[in-house]
Design a protein around this motif. Structure first.
Motif, PDB file in Angstrom:
ATOM      1  N   SER A  80       8.274  -3.327   4.327  1.00  0.00           N
ATOM      2  CA  SER A  80       7.666  -4.290   5.444  1.00  0.00           C
ATOM      3  C   SER A  80       6.077  -3.696   5.619  1.00  0.00           C
ATOM      4  O   SER A  80       5.729  -2.495   5.478  1.00  0.00           O
ATOM      5  CB  SER A  80       8.440  -3.865   6.710  1.00  0.00           C
ATOM      6  OG  SER A  80       8.411  -2.490   7.145  1.00  0.00           O
ATOM      7  N   GLN A  81       5.362  -4.544   6.355  1.00  0.00           N
ATOM      8  CA  GLN A  81       4.059  -4.264   6.840  1.00  0.00           C
ATOM      9  C   GLN A  81       3.995  -4.723   8.145  1.00  0.00           C
ATOM     10  O   GLN A  81       3.618  -5.596   8.827  1.00  0.00           O
ATOM     11  CB  GLN A  81       3.122  -4.979   6.055  1.00  0.00           C
ATOM     12  CG  GLN A  81       1.625  -4.742   6.151  1.00  0.00           C
ATOM     13  CD  GLN A  81       0.565  -5.139   5.344  1.00  0.00           C
ATOM     14  OE1 GLN A  81       1.107  -6.224   4.488  1.00  0.00           O
ATOM     15  NE2 GLN A  81      -0.705  -4.349   4.901  1.00  0.00           N
ATOM     16  N   PRO A  82       4.286  -3.371   9.200  1.00  0.00           N
ATOM     17  CA  PRO A  82       3.993  -3.536  10.800  1.00  0.00           C
ATOM     18  C   PRO A  82       2.738  -4.026  10.989  1.00  0.00           C
ATOM     19  O   PRO A  82       2.456  -4.452  12.157  1.00  0.00           O
ATOM     20  CB  PRO A  82       4.477  -1.985  11.040  1.00  0.00           C
ATOM     21  CG  PRO A  82       4.395  -1.197  10.002  1.00  0.00           C
ATOM     22  CD  PRO A  82       4.309  -1.728   8.739  1.00  0.00           C
ATOM     23  N   ASP A  83       1.598  -3.719  10.441  1.00  0.00           N
ATOM     24  CA  ASP A  83       0.348  -4.025  10.960  1.00  0.00           C
ATOM     25  C   ASP A  83      -0.542  -4.133   9.637  1.00  0.00           C
ATOM     26  O   ASP A  83      -0.142  -3.468   8.428  1.00  0.00           O
ATOM     27  CB  ASP A  83      -0.368  -2.966  11.946  1.00  0.00           C
ATOM     28  CG  ASP A  83      -0.446  -1.631  11.459  1.00  0.00           C
ATOM     29  OD1 ASP A  83      -1.227  -1.135  10.437  1.00  0.00           O
ATOM     30  OD2 ASP A  83       0.302  -0.753  11.958  1.00  0.00           O
TER      31      ASP A  83
ATOM     32  N   PHE B 268      -8.844   2.893  -4.137  1.00  0.00           N
ATOM     33  CA  PHE B 268      -7.733   2.358  -3.726  1.00  0.00           C
ATOM     34  C   PHE B 268      -7.403   2.546  -2.340  1.00  0.00           C
ATOM     35  O   PHE B 268      -7.787   3.443  -1.707  1.00  0.00           O
ATOM     36  CB  PHE B 268      -6.791   2.803  -4.729  1.00  0.00           C
ATOM     37  CG  PHE B 268      -6.931   2.313  -6.286  1.00  0.00           C
ATOM     38  CD1 PHE B 268      -6.540   1.190  -6.738  1.00  0.00           C
ATOM     39  CD2 PHE B 268      -7.345   3.410  -6.906  1.00  0.00           C
ATOM     40  CE1 PHE B 268      -6.830   0.798  -8.049  1.00  0.00           C
ATOM     41  CE2 PHE B 268      -7.560   3.132  -8.458  1.00  0.00           C
ATOM     42  CZ  PHE B 268      -7.439   1.943  -8.700  1.00  0.00           C
ATOM     43  N   PRO B 269      -6.707   1.527  -1.832  1.00  0.00           N
ATOM     44  CA  PRO B 269      -6.623   1.645  -0.243  1.00  0.00           C
ATOM     45  C   PRO B 269      -5.541   2.574   0.458  1.00  0.00           C
ATOM     46  O   PRO B 269      -5.724   2.800   1.531  1.00  0.00           O
ATOM     47  CB  PRO B 269      -6.135   0.079  -0.130  1.00  0.00           C
ATOM     48  CG  PRO B 269      -5.504  -0.518  -1.214  1.00  0.00           C
ATOM     49  CD  PRO B 269      -6.094   0.223  -2.487  1.00  0.00           C
ATOM     50  N   VAL B 270      -4.656   2.968  -0.374  1.00  0.00           N
ATOM     51  CA  VAL B 270      -3.559   3.897   0.193  1.00  0.00           C
ATOM     52  C   VAL B 270      -4.439   5.330   0.214  1.00  0.00           C
ATOM     53  O   VAL B 270      -4.540   6.011  -0.611  1.00  0.00           O
ATOM     54  CB  VAL B 270      -2.322   3.842  -0.560  1.00  0.00           C
ATOM     55  CG1 VAL B 270      -1.563   4.973   0.195  1.00  0.00           C
ATOM     56  CG2 VAL B 270      -1.692   2.756  -0.709  1.00  0.00           C
ATOM     57  N   SER B 271      -4.505   5.954   1.613  1.00  0.00           N
ATOM     58  CA  SER B 271      -5.356   6.994   1.748  1.00  0.00           C
ATOM     59  C   SER B 271      -4.068   8.034   2.217  1.00  0.00           C
ATOM     60  O   SER B 271      -4.590   9.215   2.025  1.00  0.00           O
ATOM     61  CB  SER B 271      -6.170   6.838   3.039  1.00  0.00           C
ATOM     62  OG  SER B 271      -5.560   6.306   4.192  1.00  0.00           O
TER      63      SER B 271
ATOM     64  N   ARG C  36      -1.878  -6.187   1.059  1.00  0.00           N
ATOM     65  CA  ARG C  36      -0.519  -6.553   1.023  1.00  0.00           C
ATOM     66  C   ARG C  36      -0.178  -5.771  -0.371  1.00  0.00           C
ATOM     67  O   ARG C  36      -0.448  -6.510  -1.375  1.00  0.00           O
ATOM     68  CB  ARG C  36      -0.186  -7.818   0.843  1.00  0.00           C
ATOM     69  CG  ARG C  36       1.326  -7.955   0.766  1.00  0.00           C
ATOM     70  CD  ARG C  36       2.015  -7.548   2.068  1.00  0.00           C
ATOM     71  NE  ARG C  36       3.630  -7.733   1.726  1.00  0.00           N
ATOM     72  CZ  ARG C  36       4.451  -7.628   2.908  1.00  0.00           C
ATOM     73  NH1 ARG C  36       4.072  -7.024   3.580  1.00  0.00           N
ATOM     74  NH2 ARG C  36       5.778  -7.679   2.583  1.00  0.00           N
ATOM     75  N   PRO C  37       0.370  -4.670  -0.603  1.00  0.00           N
ATOM     76  CA  PRO C  37       0.750  -3.866  -1.843  1.00  0.00           C
ATOM     77  C   PRO C  37       1.816  -4.659  -2.462  1.00  0.00           C
ATOM     78  O   PRO C  37       2.601  -5.541  -1.797  1.00  0.00           O
ATOM     79  CB  PRO C  37       1.180  -2.548  -1.235  1.00  0.00           C
ATOM     80  CG  PRO C  37       0.614  -2.270   0.204  1.00  0.00           C
ATOM     81  CD  PRO C  37       0.480  -3.813   0.758  1.00  0.00           C
ATOM     82  N   ARG C  38       1.978  -4.738  -3.590  1.00  0.00           N
ATOM     83  CA  ARG C  38       2.916  -5.351  -4.428  1.00  0.00           C
ATOM     84  C   ARG C  38       4.120  -4.231  -4.714  1.00  0.00           C
ATOM     85  O   ARG C  38       3.823  -3.026  -4.764  1.00  0.00           O
ATOM     86  CB  ARG C  38       2.457  -5.710  -5.770  1.00  0.00           C
ATOM     87  CG  ARG C  38       1.234  -6.745  -5.592  1.00  0.00           C
ATOM     88  CD  ARG C  38       0.827  -6.945  -6.982  1.00  0.00           C
ATOM     89  NE  ARG C  38       0.159  -5.986  -7.540  1.00  0.00           N
ATOM     90  CZ  ARG C  38      -0.809  -5.583  -7.598  1.00  0.00           C
ATOM     91  NH1 ARG C  38      -1.955  -6.094  -6.534  1.00  0.00           N
ATOM     92  NH2 ARG C  38      -1.385  -4.635  -8.040  1.00  0.00           N
TER      93      ARG C  38
ATOM     94  N   GLU D 209       2.391  -0.829  -5.787  1.00  0.00           N
ATOM     95  CA  GLU D 209       1.095  -1.045  -6.443  1.00  0.00           C
ATOM     96  C   GLU D 209       0.036  -1.659  -5.664  1.00  0.00           C
ATOM     97  O   GLU D 209       0.326  -2.592  -4.760  1.00  0.00           O
ATOM     98  CB  GLU D 209       1.211  -2.089  -7.790  1.00  0.00           C
ATOM     99  CG  GLU D 209       2.290  -1.430  -8.801  1.00  0.00           C
ATOM    100  CD  GLU D 209       2.471  -2.535  -9.752  1.00  0.00           C
ATOM    101  OE1 GLU D 209       1.985  -3.713  -9.711  1.00  0.00           O
ATOM    102  OE2 GLU D 209       3.222  -2.018 -10.880  1.00  0.00           O
ATOM    103  N   THR D 210      -1.430  -1.408  -5.889  1.00  0.00           N
ATOM    104  CA  THR D 210      -2.321  -1.704  -5.154  1.00  0.00           C
ATOM    105  C   THR D 210      -3.727  -1.920  -6.206  1.00  0.00           C
ATOM    106  O   THR D 210      -3.439  -1.282  -7.081  1.00  0.00           O
ATOM    107  CB  THR D 210      -2.987  -0.911  -3.912  1.00  0.00           C
ATOM    108  OG1 THR D 210      -3.100   0.473  -4.556  1.00  0.00           O
ATOM    109  CG2 THR D 210      -1.696  -0.666  -2.956  1.00  0.00           C
TER     110      THR D 210
END
Length: 280
Positions: free
Chosen positions: A65-68, A94-97, A124-126, A137-138
């Motif tokens: 899920s993506q709460p925000d 890449f966007p995941v910090s 939105r990651p896959r 994945e991003t």
């Protein structure tokens, strides 16, 4: 009692016994059901895609899920998160910090491991799974993609030496490369006396910080540009702010930054100069 009635009663008794025999193992199996464990979280990245691998000890149901816009959650059901190895390493392209894990329970008492991912931009990651591993994945961030398109193609050069020379009121700092060193940007560092040079298609074999201590040049720092990770930034710490110019060598393998040292008080220099001796 008639023989056929005795047979009928015996058959009913046998069926009841068989039913009990089937039901007991099912109940026992349910009582022995083990909770899976979260083993590890790993990450890897190539030129275009980063993958976060969430490994459980068994195949488990999960919900993503993506709460925000800047958060992403993978919830593993019937999983104990104690003692797992978090080997996630952030890649600025890449966007995941960051990746953290929380333990919880569902309303019916089932253990839940929530893997929370912090995103640097709204993407939105896959998500997919392979047996007992959930893969997230991003793609590269917008900034990294823009930086990559701005970097000219060419052979990669490695900075392997720094040379300093002082002559006639100037201090020359020279970066020596194995191939062409191309300055894509040169700027004074705000809030300090330093200067930064961004190099495209370059890496460094030198320590992150090199002490110089010659003339106005104190130290040299070499690292990836924090705003454009595909560029290498060379930062020069100076004892004072000085005018400078950047000069490549004839073959392009050396890049020199020439600092012109100004005289703070010209009159003091004149006073320090001894007068010429009178003619005999």
């Amino acid at each position: 009692m008639p023989a056929n009635m005795i047979k009928h009663i015996s058959l009913l008794t046998l069926c009841a016994a068989m039913g009990i025999g089937v039901m007991v193992p099912l109940g026992a199996a349910g009582a022995r059901a083990d909770t899976a464990t979260l083993r590890a979280i790993d990450s890897r990245a190539d030129a275009d895609t980063a993958v976060i691998a969430i490994e459980a000890s068994d195949v488990v149901p999960f919900v993503a899920s993506q709460p925000d816009p800047t958060s992403f959650v993978v919830e593993l059901r019937n999983v104990d998160a104690e003692g797992f190895a978090n080997r996630f390493s952030a890649d600025p392209r890449f966007p995941v910090s960051a990746v953290t894990v929380e333990s919880g329970e569902t309303p019916d008492g089932m253990s839940v491991a929530r893997v929370l991912m912090t995103l640097t931009e709204p993407v939105r990651p896959r998500v997919r799974s392979s047996r007992n591993v959930v893969l997230v994945e991003t793609s590269r961030t917008a900034a990294a993609t823009a930086a990559a398109s701005a970097v000219p193609a060419g052979a990669l050069s490695t900075i392997h030496d720094i040379r300093v020379e002082r002559r006639d009121g100037t201090t020359t700092l020279t970066l020596v490369g194995t191939g062409p060193l191309m300055a894509s940007d040169v700027q004074a560092l705000p809030g300090s006396n330093g200067v930064a040079i961004d190099l495209a298609n370059a890496t460094s074999a030198l320590p992150r910080t090199t002490a110089i201590g010659q003339g106005p040049v104190e130290r040299v720092h070499i690292a990836a540009n924090p705003n454009a990770p595909l560029l290498t930034r060379v930062s020069v710490d100076l004892s004072q702010r000085l005018p400078y110019r950047v000069t490549p060598s004839a073959n392009g393998h050396d890049l020199s930054i020439v600092f012109t040292e100004t005289q703070a008080d010209p009159m003091s220099a004149l006073r320090a100069t001894p007068p010429a001796p009178a003619p005999p």
